[in-house]
Design a protein around this motif. Structure first.
Motif, PDB file in Angstrom:
ATOM      1  N   ALA A   1      41.180  44.738  37.087  1.00 45.44           N
ATOM      2  CA  ALA A   1      40.602  43.796  38.049  1.00 45.44           C
ATOM      3  C   ALA A   1      40.051  42.516  37.444  1.00 45.44           C
ATOM      4  CB  ALA A   1      39.506  44.495  38.842  1.00 45.44           C
ATOM      5  N   ASP A   2      39.920  41.504  38.305  1.00 48.87           N
ATOM      6  CA  ASP A   2      39.151  40.298  38.000  1.00 48.87           C
ATOM      7  C   ASP A   2      37.675  40.514  38.295  1.00 48.87           C
ATOM      8  OD1 ASP A   2      41.427  38.589  37.376  1.00 48.87           O
ATOM      9  OD2 ASP A   2      41.877  38.668  39.520  1.00 48.87           O
ATOM     10  N   ARG A   3      37.406  41.323  39.345  1.00 46.18           N
ATOM     11  CA  ARG A   3      36.038  41.690  39.696  1.00 46.18           C
ATOM     12  C   ARG A   3      36.010  43.163  40.079  1.00 46.18           C
ATOM     13  NH1 ARG A   3      33.693  39.010  44.449  1.00 46.18           N
ATOM     14  NH2 ARG A   3      35.803  38.553  45.188  1.00 46.18           N
TER      15      ARG A   3
ATOM     16  N   GLY B   1      35.840  39.395  32.594  1.00 46.82           N
ATOM     17  CA  GLY B   1      36.358  38.213  31.925  1.00 46.82           C
ATOM     18  C   GLY B   1      37.350  38.509  30.824  1.00 46.82           C
TER      19      GLY B   1
ATOM     20  N   GLU C   1      43.495  36.973  43.630  1.00 48.09           N
ATOM     21  CA  GLU C   1      42.386  37.694  43.002  1.00 48.09           C
ATOM     22  C   GLU C   1      42.600  39.194  43.115  1.00 48.09           C
ATOM     23  OE1 GLU C   1      37.545  37.259  42.830  1.00 48.09           O
ATOM     24  OE2 GLU C   1      38.552  36.919  44.743  1.00 48.09           O
TER      25      GLU C   1
ATOM     26  N   VAL D   1      40.640  42.611  43.055  1.00 46.28           N
ATOM     27  CA  VAL D   1      39.303  43.178  43.183  1.00 46.28           C
ATOM     28  C   VAL D   1      39.419  44.695  43.235  1.00 46.28           C
ATOM     29  CG1 VAL D   1      37.267  43.377  44.664  1.00 46.28           C
ATOM     30  CG2 VAL D   1      38.353  41.148  44.320  1.00 46.28           C
TER      31      VAL D   1
ATOM     32  N   ASP E   1      32.025  40.467  37.228  1.00 40.44           N
ATOM     33  CA  ASP E   1      33.202  39.719  36.786  1.00 40.44           C
ATOM     34  C   ASP E   1      33.770  40.379  35.527  1.00 40.44           C
ATOM     35  OD1 ASP E   1      33.110  37.739  38.781  1.00 40.44           O
ATOM     36  OD2 ASP E   1      31.586  36.617  37.654  1.00 40.44           O
TER      37      ASP E   1
ATOM     38  N   ARG F   1      47.509  41.584  30.479  1.00 39.98           N
ATOM     39  CA  ARG F   1      46.827  42.719  29.877  1.00 39.98           C
ATOM     40  C   ARG F   1      47.793  43.884  29.662  1.00 39.98           C
ATOM     41  NH1 ARG F   1      41.608  42.966  33.998  1.00 39.98           N
ATOM     42  NH2 ARG F   1      40.855  40.838  33.633  1.00 39.98           N
TER      43      ARG F   1
ATOM     44  N   SER G   1      51.506  39.732  38.876  1.00 43.27           N
ATOM     45  CA  SER G   1      51.202  38.467  38.212  1.00 43.27           C
ATOM     46  C   SER G   1      52.060  37.328  38.771  1.00 43.27           C
ATOM     47  CB  SER G   1      51.446  38.602  36.708  1.00 43.27           C
ATOM     48  OG  SER G   1      51.236  37.373  36.048  1.00 43.27           O
TER      49      SER G   1
ATOM     50  N   ARG H   1      44.253  37.656  30.616  1.00 42.08           N
ATOM     51  CA  ARG H   1      45.552  38.139  31.073  1.00 42.08           C
ATOM     52  C   ARG H   1      46.632  37.355  30.345  1.00 42.08           C
ATOM     53  NH1 ARG H   1      44.815  41.414  35.478  1.00 42.08           N
ATOM     54  NH2 ARG H   1      42.993  41.069  36.793  1.00 42.08           N
TER      55      ARG H   1
END
Length: 268
Positions: free
Chosen positions: A205-207, A225, A37, A39, A223, A230, A185, A228
Motif C-alpha cells: 500500500a501507499d497508505r 513511504g 492510490e 490503500v 503513509d 516493489r 502499476s 516503487r
C-alpha cells in the motif's frame, strides 16, 4: 492533488441482529482515496472491513453519512468498479478464456473482441496456453490469476479487494502480490485492499488505514513511504519496512486486544 475518487463521509452501517436488536458494523467512517492510490485496510477480525467495501461498491447502502464515487452519491453499483473476493468467482462450467471474457460480454462487447481482450489478460497474468482449461484443472494460484484477469480485463478505475490471497500458500501468495503490483502499476486505478495480514498491507500500500474494534471507525492512517516498484519478498527484509510495520502494529495491537476481550467476531 487530484480530487478523491472514493469518499466515505461519516458513513455508518447498521444491521438487524438475530435477537431483534440492531448491530452497528461501522460508525462515522471517514476516508478518501484518490486515483492511482493503493490503500490497505486492516483491523481486528469482525470489525467491519468487508462492510466498508460493500458500502463503496453499492452492495449495501449506508444507514447514515455519505458514500461518494466519482463525486456522486453511491446509489447502485458504480461504473468502473472491479471487485475481487476472498473466494474466487470463476464459473466452473466455463473455460479460462470464457471466464475472463464474461465481463466484457456482459458490458456488450462483441464476442470476438471480448475473447481477444480476455486472451491478452490471460497472457498478462501468466496463463498463456491455459485458455481452454476449466477451473477444476487449475491450482489455487492459477485460479487466483484467472480471477485477477477477470477483474482487470474491464479496465476498472476502482479495485475493491477483500482478502483475495488469504487462502494461498506463502510462496504463491508472495507471487500474486508481486503480480498485482505489476499489473496495477500505471493504470491509475484506486485500490482499497482489505487484509488481516499486516505484512501484506505494508508491502502493497501507499497508505495503511487501521480500523478500531467493532463498530469500526478510522483510528489511524499511516503513509508507507517505500519506493516503487516493489518486490514484496525483498522489501520485507529491509529496515524501512520493519520500522513502518512496528509503527502500524502498535496501533493495531490495542484494537485486536479490545476485540478479543469483547469476543466480537460475528460481523465481517
Amino acid at each position: 492533488m487530484s480530487p478523491p475518487l472514493i469518499e466515505l463521509i461519516g458513513a455508518t452501517k447498521r444491521f438487524p441482529s438475530g435477537t431483534g436488536s440492531v448491530h452497528t458494523a461501522v460508525s462515522d467512517l471517514t476516508l478518501a482515496v484518490r486515483p492511482g492510490e493503493f490503500v490497505a485496510v486492516v483491523g481486528p477480525t469482525g470489525c467491519g472491513k468487508s462492510t466498508t467495501l460493500s458500502l463503496v461498491s453499492g452492495l449495501q447502502p449506508p444507514s447514515a453519512g455519505q458514500v461518494r464515487v466519482h463525486g456522486r452519491p453511491v446509489e447502485s453499483i458504480p461504473d468502473g468498479v472491479g471487485y475481487m473476493f476472498q473466494t474466487d468467482a470463476v464459473m466452473p462450467w466455463r473455460s479460462v478464456l470464457d471466464n475472463v471474457a464474461s465481463g466484457p460480454r456482459f458490458r456488450g462487447v462483441p464476442k470476438a473482441e471480448a475473447r481477444e481482450q480476455a486472451a491478452d489478460w490471460i497472457s498478462r497474468v501468466g496463463l498463456a496456453g491455459f485458455e481452454k482449461y476449466y477451473p477444476h484443472q487449475l491450482s489455487g494460484g492459477m485460479r487466483k490469476r484467472v480471477a485477477l484477469a477477470q477483474t482487470l480485463v474491464t479496465s476498472p478505475r476502482i479495485l475493491l479487494m477483500d482478502e483475495p490471497f488469504s487462502a494461498l500458500d506463502v510462496q504463491t501468495r508472495a507471487l500474486m502480490q508481486d503480480e498485482l503490483l505489476r499489473l496495477w502499476s500505471g493504470t491509475g486505478a484506486a485500490v482499497i485492499f482489505v487484509t488481516h495480514d499486516l505484512e501484506e498491507a505494508v508491502a502493497l500500500a501507499d497508505r495503511v488505514v487501521v480500523l478500531t474494534a467493532s463498530p469500526a471507525t478510522v483510528k489511524d492512517v499511516f503513509d508507507v513511504g517505500l519506493p516503487r516498484p516493489r518486490r514484496v519478498e525483498e522489501l520485507r527484509l529491509t529496515e524501512e519496512f520493519l520500522a513502518i510495520y512496528r509503527e502500524v502494529w502498535e496501533s493495531l495491537r490495542t484494537e485486536v486486544e479490545k476485540s478479543r476481550a469483547g469476543g466480537r467476531t460475528d460481523v465481517a
